[in-house]
Design an enzyme around this catalytic site. Structure first.
Site: not given
Lengths: 337, 337
Positions: A206, A210, A306, A55, A212, A80
């Site tokens: 994922e 979740g 990650s 990030k 999506d 988060s």
């Protein structure tokens, strides 16, 4: 928002901006895991990045542009945890005030680190608050520039530098596997990887609870789901970003899902076999590989790890839980042979 | 035994033999730890080596020479764990039978890994058995070549390749810090480092409860102690090797000691700040740095992280124990600022 088309040139420009400030993280390999999966795996270790996650790349790229505007009073974001830390750290480096909205159930050490870096933290309830709405309001009230965690061209370009470095280091790859939350890392990776290696397969992973992203890819439009309950806190976005989905739709081969026990088993394998602390979100790709969900046999595969921000108390709990390697006969069998 | 003088040429030859078989492990840095210690630290991560420790280098170098002898029936060694694993793994690679003597209190996963690699394991009681005597007897009875864990020119030359790679990668250093058991890694490191950088300070760190190395350096002769009780199982040798002491005496600046709580605090810092799993022995140098026992302020310092083999159950226990960062106000203070 103008849908400015992001290209690999934006990623290259982001890489130039990050040089000397972000770590060029190492690429590690493990013969044991290669044998277990039957492929040549190249782990790009963003858990060893500044702030403990990829990030930093996106946040720094976005804030660096903002810092050049004379009238910037400060930045606001929501996250988060990892984007929160990265934004706070970046804001400190660039000397910009930062306000960060974090959910009620964020990892305590991530909240502590964000405050320690000097950001103002505002908590919200993840299940009852529309964080994007609240963020827009707060940014308007306080005159702050909003830096969204993934649906932003600079953030996507920054995250794309991970794959750029990986391919620069190891050369050609047949596939690259990435964890998927809002789609910043997956979109950036897909952009870089497909430009450099047009035939590469790009996979997003994922949590099953979740999915999506998987639903969105199937439906051909962004599907929204209620806030999911699953271990990888960095992959609990309720929907993909628009910029992200546009890139993912055109460039991603498939999105697969894994369960919490599969994720814990993968974290444990990272720790015991590779000596790396990897957070649940970072373990999504290895979880998918170890449970045999991807057709990668005999291939050269990039695996983006990650992040590595796990509270020691939580880690102790996960290590003592009984869903470990031996509860996954297939994983244990592969690792033993 | 002839006291053949080992030189950096032996180390270079060992490096040539290891190329393509051992990992060239990454050198990692951490701004947080640099700030905490007030120095530029370069961590050479041998916990990411094959078999999870630097020991692969020495074992492979020694066994490779043996494998060239036509009349070799097999090898025998004794080890608390990491040299055991390394010997078993190397013997498998070179297709030589291996017998490994391991103490009664060896880490279960190290015993399991040694057996998994195909070695025959013989257990002995660490407090009541003279392992060197037993090893010599067994080797004689079975016609096996004895590969001692540290008092051997090939083993020392192999371990010396760690510092060779580190200095090749980061350039000049003012100091290098190494954990100390029997002295294989320290002797090899001292040999390489002093040859390449004659003014470098070389520090060995051992557990306070087993400071035979410190006593030996002071006395100018090898001091033997009873089997010590302390956390770093890889640093519980009762005395230095002869070849090792000869090199250490001439090249090492000082030997410092640390306590078990200081070691656990350092392991925790490795895990939370650098996302690395490091075993107690591997954490000795950082424990000494964080407790301010070495005069390295403002210097460029190489830190060899010797290994990462920790059982998950034991790790969970250490993480939950209450001797953590916050019990070391000085460490916590340094990390926070």
């Amino acid at each position: 928002m103008t849908l400015r088309r992001i290209t690999v040139d934006d990623v290259r420009q982001a890489a130039g901006g990050l040089a000397g400030t972000a770590h060029r993280t190492p690429v590690l390999t493990s013969r044991i895991l290669n044998d277990a999966v039957g492929a040549s795996l190249f782990f790009k270790c963003e858990n060893l990045q500044r702030g403990g996650a990829f990030k930093f790349r996106g946040a720094y790229t976005a804030l660096r542009r903002l810092a050049k505007c004379k009238d910037v009073r400060g930045v606001l974001t929501y996250s988060s945890g990892n984007h929160a830390q990265a934004t706070a750290l970046t804001a400190r480096i660039l000397n910009i005030p930062a306000v960060v909205m974090m959910p009620h159930d964020a990892t305590p050490s991530k909240v502590a680190a964000t405050i320690e870096y000097g950001a103002e933290v505002i908590r919200y309830h993840r299940h009852t608050t529309d964080r994007e709405l609240l963020a827009a309001e707060l940014a308007g009230d306080r005159g702050l520039a909003l830096v969204p965690p993934y649906d932003d061209p600079d953030v996507i370009a920054g995250q794309g530098t991970v794959a750029l470095e990986l391919i620069d280091e190891v050369g050609s790859l047949d596939a690259i596997i990435v964890s998927l939350g809002g789609g910043g890392l997956l979109a950036g990776t897909a952009l870089s990887a497909r430009e450099l290696l047009p035939r590469i397969d790009v996979y997003g992973i994922e949590p099953m609870a979740g999915n999506d992203g998987q639903q969105s890819l199937k439906a051909g439009r962004i599907v929204r789901i209620p806030p999911p309950v699953a271990l990888p806190e960095g992959a609990l976005a309720t929907h993909l970003g628009e910029l992200n989905f546009d890139i993912i739709r055109r460039n991603v081969t498939a999105i697969e899902t894994v369960t919490d026990p599969e994720i814990v088993a993968a974290m444990r394998v990272f720790l015991t076999r590779m000596k790396l602390l990897v957070e649940p979100t970072g373990a999504l790709p290895l979880a998918a590989l170890l449970s045999g969900k991807l057709a990668v046999r005999g291939k050269r595969v990039g695996v983006i790890v990650s992040g590595g921000n796990v509270d020691p108390d939580r880690l102790a709990l996960l290590l003592r839980e009984r869903f470990a390697e031996h509860d996954f006969p297939e994983v244990a069998h592969r690792l033993a042979n």
